[in-house]
Design an enzyme around this catalytic site. Structure first.
Site, PDB file in Angstrom:
ATOM      1  CE1 TYR A   1       3.488   2.170   2.114  1.00  0.00           C
ATOM      2  CE2 TYR A   1       4.765   0.751   0.650  1.00  0.00           C
ATOM      3  CZ  TYR A   1       3.626   0.994   1.401  1.00  0.00           C
ATOM      4  OH  TYR A   1       2.620   0.056   1.441  1.00  0.00           O
ATOM      5  CB  ALA A   2      11.310   1.188   1.246  1.00  0.00           C
TER       6      ALA A   2
HETATM    7  P1  NDP Z   1      -6.048   2.434   1.474  1.00  0.00           P
HETATM    8  O1  NDP Z   1      -5.443   3.758   1.182  1.00  0.00           O
HETATM    9  O2  NDP Z   1      -7.024   1.849   0.531  1.00  0.00           O
HETATM   10  O3  NDP Z   1      -6.730   2.479   2.937  1.00  0.00           O
HETATM   11  C1  NDP Z   1      -5.970   2.955   4.005  1.00  0.00           C
HETATM   12  C2  NDP Z   1      -6.740   2.753   5.287  1.00  0.00           C
HETATM   13  O4  NDP Z   1      -5.915   3.213   6.376  1.00  0.00           O
HETATM   14  C3  NDP Z   1      -8.017   3.563   5.352  1.00  0.00           C
HETATM   15  O5  NDP Z   1      -8.961   2.842   6.115  1.00  0.00           O
HETATM   16  C4  NDP Z   1      -7.594   4.824   6.112  1.00  0.00           C
HETATM   17  O6  NDP Z   1      -8.652   5.485   6.811  1.00  0.00           O
HETATM   18  C5  NDP Z   1      -6.618   4.229   7.096  1.00  0.00           C
HETATM   19  N1  NDP Z   1      -5.672   5.198   7.638  1.00  0.00           N
HETATM   20  C6  NDP Z   1      -4.721   5.895   6.978  1.00  0.00           C
HETATM   21  N2  NDP Z   1      -4.073   6.697   7.822  1.00  0.00           N
HETATM   22  C7  NDP Z   1      -4.621   6.509   9.053  1.00  0.00           C
HETATM   23  C8  NDP Z   1      -4.393   7.058  10.328  1.00  0.00           C
HETATM   24  N3  NDP Z   1      -3.462   7.996  10.532  1.00  0.00           N
HETATM   25  N4  NDP Z   1      -5.162   6.630  11.369  1.00  0.00           N
HETATM   26  C9  NDP Z   1      -6.127   5.684  11.173  1.00  0.00           C
HETATM   27  N5  NDP Z   1      -6.380   5.133   9.984  1.00  0.00           N
HETATM   28  C10 NDP Z   1      -5.635   5.547   8.935  1.00  0.00           C
HETATM   29  O7  NDP Z   1      -4.792   1.459   1.687  1.00  0.00           O
HETATM   30  P2  NDP Z   1      -4.635  -0.105   1.381  1.00  0.00           P
HETATM   31  O8  NDP Z   1      -5.844  -0.828   1.797  1.00  0.00           O
HETATM   32  O9  NDP Z   1      -4.112  -0.263   0.027  1.00  0.00           O
HETATM   33  O10 NDP Z   1      -3.425  -0.445   2.381  1.00  0.00           O
HETATM   34  C11 NDP Z   1      -3.615  -1.064   3.637  1.00  0.00           C
HETATM   35  C12 NDP Z   1      -2.244  -1.452   4.177  1.00  0.00           C
HETATM   36  O11 NDP Z   1      -1.616  -2.336   3.256  1.00  0.00           O
HETATM   37  C13 NDP Z   1      -1.289  -0.279   4.349  1.00  0.00           C
HETATM   38  O12 NDP Z   1      -0.510  -0.458   5.497  1.00  0.00           O
HETATM   39  C14 NDP Z   1      -0.434  -0.345   3.100  1.00  0.00           C
HETATM   40  O13 NDP Z   1       0.821   0.258   3.282  1.00  0.00           O
HETATM   41  C15 NDP Z   1      -0.347  -1.845   2.911  1.00  0.00           C
HETATM   42  N6  NDP Z   1      -0.003  -2.247   1.546  1.00  0.00           N
HETATM   43  C16 NDP Z   1      -0.824  -1.943   0.496  1.00  0.00           C
HETATM   44  C17 NDP Z   1      -0.479  -2.345  -0.781  1.00  0.00           C
HETATM   45  C18 NDP Z   1      -1.324  -2.063  -1.982  1.00  0.00           C
HETATM   46  O14 NDP Z   1      -0.891  -2.350  -3.120  1.00  0.00           O
HETATM   47  N7  NDP Z   1      -2.532  -1.518  -1.848  1.00  0.00           N
HETATM   48  C19 NDP Z   1       0.783  -3.078  -1.033  1.00  0.00           C
HETATM   49  C20 NDP Z   1       1.549  -3.354   0.153  1.00  0.00           C
HETATM   50  C21 NDP Z   1       1.165  -2.941   1.380  1.00  0.00           C
HETATM   51  P3  NDP Z   1      -9.601   6.598   6.039  1.00  0.00           P
HETATM   52  O15 NDP Z   1     -10.555   5.784   5.213  1.00  0.00           O
HETATM   53  O16 NDP Z   1     -10.273   7.331   7.123  1.00  0.00           O
HETATM   54  O17 NDP Z   1      -8.682   7.427   5.214  1.00  0.00           O
END
Ligand code: NDP
Length: 252
Positions: A159-160
């Site tokens: 992830y990092a």
């Molecule tokens: P969630 O797991 O709550 O949501 C992830 C979202 O990404 C969902 O809408 C999911 O779609 C979508 N997704 C995942 N894989 C794919 C793919 N292959 N193609 C299209 N859509 C995809 O994550 P967060 O809201 O927590 O995270 C959002 C971003 O923020 C990420 O990049 C994460 O790494 C980053 N982040 C989050 C942190 C946290 O503490 N939550 C901290 C730091 C960074 P579906 O609903 O269909 O699964």
């Protein structure tokens, strides 16, 4: 909230907008009067909920089921948005996944899925959207990385590495696109209250909070505000930056 952000009527794409931080970003832009389309992977129920909630507040939000790992699917979806809206003004690369484990215990799929989604997905969506921005000599790209991109964390090598790559991608693309009047910035969240961070927050909440200067987790809306800033006219003179929205996070 409505402001003079310059976002009303703008065509905005948010990847991973069906849940968590992405959903908050979608709703933030829709509240500004932007024409927002979000991509999601497979959670159709969550995507439908975002659209229904948008409609109830009088906001038009569109969705495309696109796996960002699939470059052809990304390109086709971006073309559909461009055809419908006549332009792409803002791209938010938010879609991401996490598969934490110690290096020795990571399987091939844990490494591949994280890198292909978090890094490959950013390349795929951005390569599809940028030609539309270049042709209009305008555009804003906002990437979502993580505190993990700069600070070490046990069990987070995959992830990092993916999030550090997004920071580097941001800085290089900002250099490439500046002459075309396109800005590229990045928001690096800390621990935010979404499904992705549930395990971390539930397993050792006090220990994790003790590493956060503000002693609490962040909300998706707090991340969305920073994304909104980079996409708004208030950030017209800002590019190549990584903004930490993490409450002052300290990691070893
Ligand atoms: P969630 O797991 O709550 O949501 C992830 C979202 O990404 C969902 O809408 C999911 O779609 C979508 N997704 C995942 N894989 C794919 C793919 N292959 N193609 C299209 N859509 C995809 O994550 P967060 O809201 O927590 O995270 C959002 C971003 O923020 C990420 O990049 C994460 O790494 C980053 N982040 C989050 C942190 C946290 O503490 N939550 C901290 C730091 C960074 P579906 O609903 O269909 O699964």
């Amino acid at each position: 909230m409505n402001s003079d952000s310059g976002l009303a009527g703008k065509a905005v794409i948010v990847t991973g907008g069906s849940r968590g931080i992405g959903r908050a970003i979608v709703e933030r832009f829709a509240a500004e009067g932007a024409d927002v389309t979000f991509f999601f992977r497979d959670n159709a129920a969550a995507a439908a909920e975002v659209i229904t909630a948008g409609r109830a507040s009088g906001r038009a939000i569109a969705a495309e089921q696109v796996d960002v790992r699939d470059s052809a699917a990304c390109a086709a979806a971006v073309e559909r948005v461009a055809e419908r809206c006549g332009r792409i003004d803002v791209l938010v690369n938010n879609a991401g996944v996490i598969r934490d484990n110690l290096l020795a215990l990571l399987g091939d799929d844990d490494v591949r899925t994280v890198l292909e989604t978090n890094v490959g997905g950013v390349f795929n969506a951005t390569r599809a959207a940028v030609p539309h921005m270049i042709s209009r000599r305008a555009g804003k790209i906002v990437n979502i990385s993580s505190v993990a991109g700069e600070k070490g964390g046990r069990g987070q090598t995959n992830y990092a590495a993916s999030k550090g790559a997004i920071n580097a991608f941001t800085r290089s693309l900002a250099v490439e696109l500046a002459s075309r009047k396109i800005t590229v910035n990045c928001v690096a969240p800390g621990v935010i209250e979404t499904e992705m961070s549930a395990a971390v927050r539930e397993q050792a909440p006090d220990e994790v909070k003790s590493r956060i200067l503000l002693r609490r987790f962040g909300t998706p809306e707090e991340v969305a505000h920073a994304v909104w800033f980079f996409a708004s006219r208030y950030a017209d003179y800002v590019t190549g930056q990584v903004l930490h929205v993490d409450g002052g996070f300290k990691m070893e």
